[in-house]
Design a protein around this motif. Structure first.
Motif, PDB file in Angstrom:
ATOM      1  N   ASN A  32      43.989   2.425  31.097  1.00 39.08           N
ATOM      2  CA  ASN A  32      44.375   1.061  31.384  1.00 39.08           C
ATOM      3  C   ASN A  32      45.253   0.560  30.247  1.00 39.08           C
ATOM      4  O   ASN A  32      44.791   0.236  29.168  1.00 39.08           O
ATOM      5  CB  ASN A  32      43.100   0.223  31.510  1.00 39.08           C
ATOM      6  CG  ASN A  32      43.422  -1.182  31.909  1.00 39.08           C
ATOM      7  OD1 ASN A  32      44.548  -1.640  31.754  1.00 39.08           O
ATOM      8  ND2 ASN A  32      42.428  -1.867  32.424  1.00 39.08           N
ATOM      9  N   ASN A  34      46.611  -2.100  29.651  1.00 39.15           N
ATOM     10  CA  ASN A  34      46.402  -3.455  29.161  1.00 39.15           C
ATOM     11  C   ASN A  34      45.147  -3.591  28.321  1.00 39.15           C
ATOM     12  O   ASN A  34      44.708  -4.686  28.019  1.00 39.15           O
ATOM     13  CB  ASN A  34      46.330  -4.438  30.324  1.00 39.15           C
ATOM     14  CG  ASN A  34      47.720  -4.693  30.852  1.00 39.15           C
ATOM     15  OD1 ASN A  34      48.670  -4.760  30.093  1.00 39.15           O
ATOM     16  ND2 ASN A  34      47.840  -4.821  32.163  1.00 39.15           N
ATOM     17  N   SER A 235      40.695  -6.761  30.192  1.00 33.35           N
ATOM     18  CA  SER A 235      41.545  -5.643  30.624  1.00 33.35           C
ATOM     19  C   SER A 235      41.475  -5.340  32.114  1.00 33.35           C
ATOM     20  O   SER A 235      42.267  -4.559  32.616  1.00 33.35           O
ATOM     21  CB  SER A 235      41.153  -4.388  29.843  1.00 33.35           C
ATOM     22  OG  SER A 235      39.824  -4.024  30.144  1.00 33.35           O
ATOM     23  N   LEU A 237      39.777  -6.666  36.290  1.00 34.44           N
ATOM     24  CA  LEU A 237      40.050  -7.533  37.433  1.00 34.44           C
ATOM     25  C   LEU A 237      38.968  -8.556  37.685  1.00 34.44           C
ATOM     26  O   LEU A 237      37.788  -8.290  37.504  1.00 34.44           O
ATOM     27  CB  LEU A 237      40.163  -6.663  38.670  1.00 34.44           C
ATOM     28  CG  LEU A 237      41.383  -5.755  38.605  1.00 34.44           C
ATOM     29  CD1 LEU A 237      41.150  -4.523  39.424  1.00 34.44           C
ATOM     30  CD2 LEU A 237      42.604  -6.513  39.072  1.00 34.44           C
ATOM     31  N   VAL A 269      42.640 -11.260  44.087  1.00 37.85           N
ATOM     32  CA  VAL A 269      42.379 -10.323  43.001  1.00 37.85           C
ATOM     33  C   VAL A 269      43.218 -10.764  41.811  1.00 37.85           C
ATOM     34  O   VAL A 269      44.441 -10.814  41.900  1.00 37.85           O
ATOM     35  CB  VAL A 269      42.759  -8.887  43.418  1.00 37.85           C
ATOM     36  CG1 VAL A 269      42.494  -7.918  42.273  1.00 37.85           C
ATOM     37  CG2 VAL A 269      41.991  -8.458  44.659  1.00 37.85           C
ATOM     38  N   MET A 270      42.560 -11.122  40.704  1.00 38.80           N
ATOM     39  CA  MET A 270      43.289 -11.648  39.542  1.00 38.80           C
ATOM     40  C   MET A 270      43.264 -10.666  38.383  1.00 38.80           C
ATOM     41  O   MET A 270      42.272  -9.975  38.163  1.00 38.80           O
ATOM     42  CB  MET A 270      42.641 -12.940  39.041  1.00 38.80           C
ATOM     43  CG  MET A 270      42.523 -14.023  40.082  1.00 38.80           C
ATOM     44  SD  MET A 270      42.326 -15.654  39.333  1.00 38.80           S
ATOM     45  CE  MET A 270      40.755 -15.492  38.509  1.00 38.80           C
ATOM     46  N   THR A 271      44.324 -10.686  37.610  1.00 36.80           N
ATOM     47  CA  THR A 271      44.369  -9.918  36.374  1.00 36.80           C
ATOM     48  C   THR A 271      44.766 -10.879  35.254  1.00 36.80           C
ATOM     49  O   THR A 271      45.081 -12.045  35.519  1.00 36.80           O
ATOM     50  CB  THR A 271      45.327  -8.722  36.532  1.00 36.80           C
ATOM     51  OG1 THR A 271      45.349  -7.995  35.330  1.00 36.80           O
ATOM     52  CG2 THR A 271      46.721  -9.182  36.859  1.00 36.80           C
ATOM     53  N   ASN A 274      46.576 -14.504  35.311  1.00 35.25           N
ATOM     54  CA  ASN A 274      46.363 -15.264  36.541  1.00 35.25           C
ATOM     55  C   ASN A 274      45.223 -16.251  36.319  1.00 35.25           C
ATOM     56  O   ASN A 274      44.403 -16.072  35.417  1.00 35.25           O
ATOM     57  CB  ASN A 274      45.938 -14.369  37.710  1.00 35.25           C
ATOM     58  CG  ASN A 274      46.974 -13.325  38.115  1.00 35.25           C
ATOM     59  OD1 ASN A 274      46.620 -12.262  38.565  1.00 35.25           O
ATOM     60  ND2 ASN A 274      48.249 -13.640  37.934  1.00 35.25           N
ATOM     61  N   PHE A 283      45.035 -20.224  43.878  1.00 30.70           N
ATOM     62  CA  PHE A 283      45.410 -19.128  42.973  1.00 30.70           C
ATOM     63  C   PHE A 283      46.613 -19.559  42.145  1.00 30.70           C
ATOM     64  O   PHE A 283      47.557 -20.142  42.678  1.00 30.70           O
ATOM     65  CB  PHE A 283      45.765 -17.925  43.843  1.00 30.70           C
ATOM     66  CG  PHE A 283      46.198 -16.684  43.110  1.00 30.70           C
ATOM     67  CD1 PHE A 283      45.273 -15.677  42.832  1.00 30.70           C
ATOM     68  CD2 PHE A 283      47.523 -16.490  42.743  1.00 30.70           C
ATOM     69  CE1 PHE A 283      45.674 -14.509  42.198  1.00 30.70           C
ATOM     70  CE2 PHE A 283      47.932 -15.325  42.104  1.00 30.70           C
ATOM     71  CZ  PHE A 283      46.999 -14.330  41.838  1.00 30.70           C
TER      72      PHE A 283
ATOM     73  N   LEU B 169      41.821  -0.692  41.510  1.00 30.60           N
ATOM     74  CA  LEU B 169      42.848  -1.725  41.474  1.00 30.60           C
ATOM     75  C   LEU B 169      43.754  -1.580  40.257  1.00 30.60           C
ATOM     76  O   LEU B 169      44.345  -2.520  39.775  1.00 30.60           O
ATOM     77  CB  LEU B 169      42.228  -3.116  41.610  1.00 30.60           C
ATOM     78  CG  LEU B 169      41.891  -3.437  43.080  1.00 30.60           C
ATOM     79  CD1 LEU B 169      40.847  -4.511  43.182  1.00 30.60           C
ATOM     80  CD2 LEU B 169      43.130  -3.844  43.859  1.00 30.60           C
ATOM     81  N   ILE B 170      43.878  -0.345  39.795  1.00 27.86           N
ATOM     82  CA  ILE B 170      44.850   0.003  38.773  1.00 27.86           C
ATOM     83  C   ILE B 170      46.031   0.632  39.513  1.00 27.86           C
ATOM     84  O   ILE B 170      45.849   1.542  40.319  1.00 27.86           O
ATOM     85  CB  ILE B 170      44.245   1.026  37.780  1.00 27.86           C
ATOM     86  CG1 ILE B 170      42.973   0.481  37.134  1.00 27.86           C
ATOM     87  CG2 ILE B 170      45.279   1.436  36.731  1.00 27.86           C
ATOM     88  CD1 ILE B 170      43.134  -0.785  36.332  1.00 27.86           C
ATOM     89  N   PRO B 259      46.575  -3.281  35.823  1.00 29.09           N
ATOM     90  CA  PRO B 259      45.753  -3.854  36.895  1.00 29.09           C
ATOM     91  C   PRO B 259      46.592  -4.703  37.848  1.00 29.09           C
ATOM     92  O   PRO B 259      47.527  -5.374  37.432  1.00 29.09           O
ATOM     93  CB  PRO B 259      44.733  -4.729  36.158  1.00 29.09           C
ATOM     94  CG  PRO B 259      44.925  -4.489  34.710  1.00 29.09           C
ATOM     95  CD  PRO B 259      46.254  -3.852  34.507  1.00 29.09           C
ATOM     96  N   ILE B 260      46.210  -4.658  39.108  1.00 26.60           N
ATOM     97  CA  ILE B 260      46.958  -5.312  40.180  1.00 26.60           C
ATOM     98  C   ILE B 260      46.400  -6.696  40.466  1.00 26.60           C
ATOM     99  O   ILE B 260      45.189  -6.883  40.455  1.00 26.60           O
ATOM    100  CB  ILE B 260      46.850  -4.434  41.443  1.00 26.60           C
ATOM    101  CG1 ILE B 260      47.661  -3.160  41.243  1.00 26.60           C
ATOM    102  CG2 ILE B 260      47.274  -5.177  42.694  1.00 26.60           C
ATOM    103  CD1 ILE B 260      47.423  -2.132  42.305  1.00 26.60           C
ATOM    104  N   SER B 261      47.263  -7.672  40.755  1.00 23.78           N
ATOM    105  CA  SER B 261      46.759  -8.948  41.265  1.00 23.78           C
ATOM    106  C   SER B 261      47.293  -9.208  42.662  1.00 23.78           C
ATOM    107  O   SER B 261      48.404  -8.813  42.998  1.00 23.78           O
ATOM    108  CB  SER B 261      47.085 -10.097  40.307  1.00 23.78           C
ATOM    109  OG  SER B 261      48.463 -10.342  40.260  1.00 23.78           O
TER     110      SER B 261
END
Lengths: 292, 292
Positions: A32, A34, A235, A237, A269-271, A274, A283, B169-170, B259-261
């Motif tokens: 990952n 991030n 890092s 979701l 789905v937030m990262t 967001n 959102f 969700l990566i 990661p995806i949003s």
């Protein structure tokens, strides 16, 4: 409003936040891009009244190995340059009445509630002066309550305390009770993607459609402020489940043990970066734009 | 339309359908009051042209233990009173050209495609006359194609072939390729609640928003007919993920590994008796009312 006129902040974390105790980041963290070392704990410190100089208390009540967990957090906070950190080893309602602990919860700038079993938190602290002081300080002061895993799940008034992933959409499998109520009208779940908990949160929301479901991934959290904004940090979701638009649901009519059907859940789905406004149920793609 | 003018039917199953091989139903099945022995396989037989008298072929290509799996299905179908059942032990594209197998796929009333690895199905059958015959019969005849687990996932033209639940969700974790294309504009996932695959299906749908995601629980499936209705059958849950209303998504701009949003997925949870119309994108609470 989820919180009325509060001056404090909440940080709810999905568990397994990096505490800098591993020599090597694990496989998933490596994958990952991030991932940042100690990012979430560092954000907690940053959001405290005096930042590194803040007086922080670690509440280990949820854990079955409180000494070890407390020591881990002390070390992690020390790594981040915080030297005024203590642990409150509260195991019983009796302990929660200890005048020394009451004094410490009155004087600290923020707390970190560790993981474990969220029922320990609700049954030890429910109705105590200790909890009342936390509520008052959250309402009136720049006071920060952070919690991870069970410590995050217990933050709402509507708290999941049991429910397997596999049977999560069988009526009666997901058990709910009253939490510490620092926040209302949300249901917080933790270890969300890792343990496949979508079904469990969906059942909780379908049974309590006035609540917004918040599914927190590991090493991931939300910063909750008075504007009712949940800002995704860490890092991984954050999954938001909004049941306000549910059309059909068979939950009321079903026998316990039968599978549940639900029409029209809205899912986001937030990262990191967001946000989601619980009051507006909206959102927010770029939280930085809102802050400016 | 997901299927153009077809006369046949598809039954997609999420895996672990009861084959009557266990002396005792397992723990989860016991907990589920709607569990009926051999219910799904019995529904497959019921939907076949000659019901119990139908000629059924079991395609074991996806499995790494094809003999054992084939034998299990023969026994299960025999228990249900079907005596005209064979297994097609096709391992290679060469096998798929065997005139005897071509004749059998031309003459049977339906097939059961077993679980295993869906890439074996797409790479062995893609572009073969064997697959062409199945397509033609599905289009023009009362022909039934049933598939479980990998056999269900391979039914669509857009097929998931890899992706862990934890990293689902990566960006880049969920891998997609071309399936057997008996149905279009859907993405089918299996073992859905048991293996916590919401994130994986959400990523697949967010990357392919013209497709409806269908998450099939174990011992659970959908009957797909020419009206574009997916009818939920079996003892568990079918989760529908509709990405047509997605507002914000960061997938296009992200580096692999981030990661995806996703903003605004519509999710339905169906149980036996519910249905979903893929063309209208509409949840149907009571399928019996539609049939009348």
């Amino acid at each position: 409003m989820i919180m009325e006129m509060v001056k404090g902040k909440l940080i709810a974390i999905g568990g397994n936040e990096d505490k800098g105790t591993e020599a090597e980041p694990n496989h998933e963290q490596k994958n990952n891009l991030n991932f940042f070392e100690l990012q979430i704990l560092s954000r907690i410190v940053q959001e405290m009244y005096l930042q590194k100089k803040s007086h922080i208390e670690v509440i280990t009540t949820a854990s079955s190995i409180p000494q070890e967990v407390g020591e881990n957090y002390l070390q992690a906070f020390h790594k981040l340059g915080c030297d005024n950190v203590g642990t409150l080893q509260i195991r019983t309602r009796e302990d929660a009445r200890n005048p020394e602990y009451l004094e410490r919860i009155r004087s600290c700038h923020g707390v970190m509630i560790t993981g474990g079993n969220q029922l320990r938190l609700s049954t030890v602290f429910g109705g105590t002066d200790f909890l009342k002081i936390m509520h008052e300080r959250l309402e009136k002061e720049d006071f920060l309550i952070a919690g991870t895993s069970a410590g995050a799940m217990a933050m709402s008034n509507t708290m999941i305390y049991q429910g397997s992933s596999a049977g999560a959409l069988i009526k009666g499998e997901v058990k709910i009770t009253t939490g510490l109520a620092f926040i209302k009208n949300v249901i917080i779940d933790s270890h969300f993607d890792k343990r496949g908990r979508f079904g469990r949160l969906a059942q909780a929301v379908a049974s309590n459609p006035s609540c917004i479901g918040i599914g927190l991934g590991e090493d991931t959290g939300v910063l909750i402020t008075e504007n009712n904004n949940l800002e995704a940090i860490g890092s991984g979701l954050v999954v938001i489940v909004d049941g306000h638009g549910i059309h059909h649901s068979n939950i009321a009519d079903l026998a316990e043990g039968s599978p549940i059907s639900i029409e029209n859940l809205i899912v986001h789905v937030m990262t990191r970066g967001n946000a989601y406004n619980v009051k507006m149920r909206k959102f927010i793609a770029d939280m930085e734009l809102v802050k400016k």
